[in-house]
Scaffold this active site. Structure first.
Site, PDB file in Angstrom:
ATOM      1  N   ASP A   1      -9.989   2.711   2.336  1.00  7.09           N
ATOM      2  CA  ASP A   1     -10.136   1.976   3.601  1.00  7.09           C
ATOM      3  C   ASP A   1     -10.923   2.773   4.642  1.00  7.09           C
ATOM      4  O   ASP A   1     -11.807   2.238   5.326  1.00  7.09           O
ATOM      5  CB  ASP A   1      -8.757   1.633   4.192  1.00  7.09           C
ATOM      6  CG  ASP A   1      -8.141   0.402   3.534  1.00  7.09           C
ATOM      7  OD1 ASP A   1      -8.883  -0.387   2.924  1.00  7.09           O
ATOM      8  OD2 ASP A   1      -6.909   0.233   3.640  1.00  7.09           O
TER       9      ASP A   1
ATOM     10  N   LYS B   1       0.814  -1.228   0.000  1.00 14.89           N
ATOM     11  CA  LYS B   1       0.000   0.000   0.000  1.00 14.89           C
ATOM     12  C   LYS B   1       0.841   1.269   0.000  1.00 14.89           C
ATOM     13  O   LYS B   1       0.480   2.254  -0.638  1.00 14.89           O
ATOM     14  CB  LYS B   1      -0.939   0.014   1.207  1.00 14.89           C
ATOM     15  CG  LYS B   1      -2.104  -0.950   1.065  1.00 14.89           C
ATOM     16  CD  LYS B   1      -3.080  -0.798   2.213  1.00 14.89           C
ATOM     17  CE  LYS B   1      -4.154  -1.862   2.147  1.00 14.89           C
ATOM     18  NZ  LYS B   1      -5.115  -1.784   3.243  1.00 14.89           N
TER      19      LYS B   1
HETATM   20  P1  NDP Z   1       0.608  -3.414   9.373  1.00 18.59           P
HETATM   21  O1  NDP Z   1       1.573  -4.525   9.249  1.00 18.59           O
HETATM   22  O2  NDP Z   1       0.813  -2.171   8.565  1.00 18.59           O
HETATM   23  O3  NDP Z   1       0.571  -2.919  10.924  1.00 18.59           O
HETATM   24  C1  NDP Z   1       0.494  -3.850  11.928  1.00 18.59           C
HETATM   25  C2  NDP Z   1       0.127  -3.164  13.257  1.00 18.59           C
HETATM   26  O4  NDP Z   1      -0.204  -4.192  14.177  1.00 18.59           O
HETATM   27  C3  NDP Z   1       1.230  -2.348  13.877  1.00 18.59           C
HETATM   28  O5  NDP Z   1       0.648  -1.285  14.600  1.00 18.59           O
HETATM   29  C4  NDP Z   1       1.890  -3.353  14.830  1.00 18.59           C
HETATM   30  O6  NDP Z   1       2.545  -2.773  15.931  1.00 18.59           O
HETATM   31  C5  NDP Z   1       0.671  -4.087  15.322  1.00 18.59           C
HETATM   32  N1  NDP Z   1       0.933  -5.453  15.781  1.00 18.59           N
HETATM   33  C6  NDP Z   1       1.366  -6.505  15.051  1.00 18.59           C
HETATM   34  N2  NDP Z   1       1.424  -7.598  15.820  1.00 18.59           N
HETATM   35  C7  NDP Z   1       1.028  -7.236  17.068  1.00 18.59           C
HETATM   36  C8  NDP Z   1       0.881  -7.932  18.295  1.00 18.59           C
HETATM   37  N3  NDP Z   1       1.150  -9.235  18.410  1.00 18.59           N
HETATM   38  N4  NDP Z   1       0.429  -7.238  19.365  1.00 18.59           N
HETATM   39  C9  NDP Z   1       0.141  -5.929  19.259  1.00 18.59           C
HETATM   40  N5  NDP Z   1       0.263  -5.211  18.127  1.00 18.59           N
HETATM   41  C10 NDP Z   1       0.703  -5.865  17.042  1.00 18.59           C
HETATM   42  O7  NDP Z   1      -0.826  -4.057   9.119  1.00 18.59           O
HETATM   43  P2  NDP Z   1      -2.149  -3.306   8.628  1.00 18.59           P
HETATM   44  O8  NDP Z   1      -2.230  -2.022   9.362  1.00 18.59           O
HETATM   45  O9  NDP Z   1      -2.196  -3.276   7.154  1.00 18.59           O
HETATM   46  O10 NDP Z   1      -3.315  -4.316   9.100  1.00 18.59           O
HETATM   47  C11 NDP Z   1      -3.737  -4.374  10.444  1.00 18.59           C
HETATM   48  C12 NDP Z   1      -5.018  -5.184  10.546  1.00 18.59           C
HETATM   49  O11 NDP Z   1      -6.088  -4.549   9.861  1.00 18.59           O
HETATM   50  C13 NDP Z   1      -4.921  -6.598   9.971  1.00 18.59           C
HETATM   51  O12 NDP Z   1      -5.651  -7.459  10.821  1.00 18.59           O
HETATM   52  C14 NDP Z   1      -5.614  -6.473   8.638  1.00 18.59           C
HETATM   53  O13 NDP Z   1      -6.188  -7.701   8.217  1.00 18.59           O
HETATM   54  C15 NDP Z   1      -6.714  -5.483   8.996  1.00 18.59           C
HETATM   55  N6  NDP Z   1      -7.254  -4.751   7.836  1.00 18.59           N
HETATM   56  C16 NDP Z   1      -8.576  -4.904   7.540  1.00 18.59           C
HETATM   57  C17 NDP Z   1      -9.144  -4.232   6.490  1.00 18.59           C
HETATM   58  C18 NDP Z   1     -10.584  -4.428   6.203  1.00 18.59           C
HETATM   59  O14 NDP Z   1     -11.043  -4.007   5.129  1.00 18.59           O
HETATM   60  N7  NDP Z   1     -11.353  -5.028   7.112  1.00 18.59           N
HETATM   61  C19 NDP Z   1      -8.370  -3.319   5.646  1.00 18.59           C
HETATM   62  C20 NDP Z   1      -6.983  -3.193   6.050  1.00 18.59           C
HETATM   63  C21 NDP Z   1      -6.459  -3.909   7.110  1.00 18.59           C
HETATM   64  P3  NDP Z   1       4.120  -2.354  15.881  1.00 18.59           P
HETATM   65  O15 NDP Z   1       4.166  -1.020  15.200  1.00 18.59           O
HETATM   66  O16 NDP Z   1       4.524  -2.299  17.293  1.00 18.59           O
HETATM   67  O17 NDP Z   1       4.811  -3.435  15.084  1.00 18.59           O
END
Ligand code: NDP
Length: 281
Positions: free
Chosen positions: A111, A74
């Site tokens: 989104d 993205k």
């Molecule tokens: P990214 O990889 O860009 O970001 C991941 C985020 O999750 C970061 O803030 C990261 O924190 C945090 N994270 C990852 N693992 C953990 C953990 N074990 N505990 C706490 N925090 C954690 O992913 P996206 O932002 O693209 O996606 C996030 C979610 O949103 C996913 O579940 C995705 O499927 C969902 N989504 C749903 C959409 C929909 O249309 N329904 C559209 C887009 C996304 P840190 O910075 O500390 O690593």
């Protein structure tokens, strides 16, 4: 003359990401196309980051009219667009590429609109004046901050496992008065009207450790993750008797509907798709 008539080839669209085999987008856009009588086909393209630019150029050269973009492309997709919509610019991420008549690409991010449309229209959630907690500071959180501010929410607290990333995200927005950034351990322990889980924690089957007292009987808890059954976040919210607990199916379908309208100029009805996908939830 044989008298035979030939149907026009369907216009090609698709999703680029890595991986993409789990995607519901072909199903969703297939239903939209059928419902609105659009002659189009939607395919999945699994593309590794190293070959992204080359393959995107090739796809559009081959006649593709538009692409959705998912993880992990993205932010990289911003560079392919000649122009960004204001909401894609503010998100710093593109989830929809639109081929324009002059051959250039417009980059948009649907989104946030998808989340807002699901909350307001499907879940009947009032956003105006709401106190919102967004968990996560990755791509998904980035895309929804500005659309939520546009709905005149009272304030947004962005809390992330890596607190510095939440701070960096909030610093990009001008509306400092309504934005607070912190780590999970520093979330003010008071009930929020709306808690959005924009972390990838549910995908890993875990629930971040959060302070007590974030949920009250009026709270709405929304997990952007979608899949079958409860997630750790929806279990956490249900146990604490949140007023409404949702997963991200509606957001997924609504963001697709906005993209579909950008491509085809016609707004599909999302209810039949919501109903069709309910059996998988
Ligand atoms: P990214 O990889 O860009 O970001 C991941 C985020 O999750 C970061 O803030 C990261 O924190 C945090 N994270 C990852 N693992 C953990 C953990 N074990 N505990 C706490 N925090 C954690 O992913 P996206 O932002 O693209 O996606 C996030 C979610 O949103 C996913 O579940 C995705 O499927 C969902 N989504 C749903 C959409 C929909 O249309 N329904 C559209 C887009 C996304 P840190 O910075 O500390 O690593």
């Amino acid at each position: 003359m044989t008298g035979e008539t030939y149907a026009a080839a369907p216009d090609p669209y698709g999703l680029i990401g890595h991986p993409v085999d789990h995607s519901w987008s072909p199903f969703i856009h297939g239903m939209f196309a059928q419902q609105t009588g659009q002659n189009m086909v939607y395919r999945l393209y699994d593309i590794e980051p190293a070959s992204l630019e080359k393959q995107v150029v090739e796809l559009f050269a081959s006649g593709v009219r538009g692409l959705n973009v998912t993880v992990p492309h993205k932010e990289a997709a911003v560079a392919f667009a000649r122009e960004l919509t204001p909401r894609a610019g503010r998100a710093g991420a593109v989830n929809t590429l639109i081929l324009r008549d002059d051959g250039t690409l417009l980059g948009d991010n649907t989104d946030g609109a998808g989340l807002v449309n699901d909350l307001r229209q499907n879940q009947q959630v009032v956003l105006r004046d709401a106190r919102v907690l967004v968990l996560g500071a990755g791509g998904a959180a980035r895309g929804v901050i500005a659309p939520l501010l546009d709905q005149l929410v009272r304030e947004i607290t962005v809390a992330n496992r890596t607190g510095a990333r939440a701070q960096a995200l909030c610093a990009e927005f001008h509306d400092k008065a309504r934005l607070t950034a912190c780590g999970f351990d520093a979330i003010p322990g008071r009930a929020y009207d709306l808690i959005i889980n924009a972390t990838a924690a549910s995908l890993h089957g875990v629930m971040p450790v959060l302070p007590n007292g974030l949920i009250s009987t009026y709270s709405v808890c929304y997990d952007m993750a979608y899949g079958r059954g409860m997630t750790p976040f929806t279990e956490w919210a249900t146990l604490q008797r949140a007023r409404l607990v949702c997963k991200g199916w509606g957001m997924l379908i609504e963001q697709a509907a906005v993209a579909f309208q950008l491509w085809r100029g016609v707004r599909p009805d999302t209810w039949p798709v919501l109903r069709a996908l309910a059996q998988y939830q």
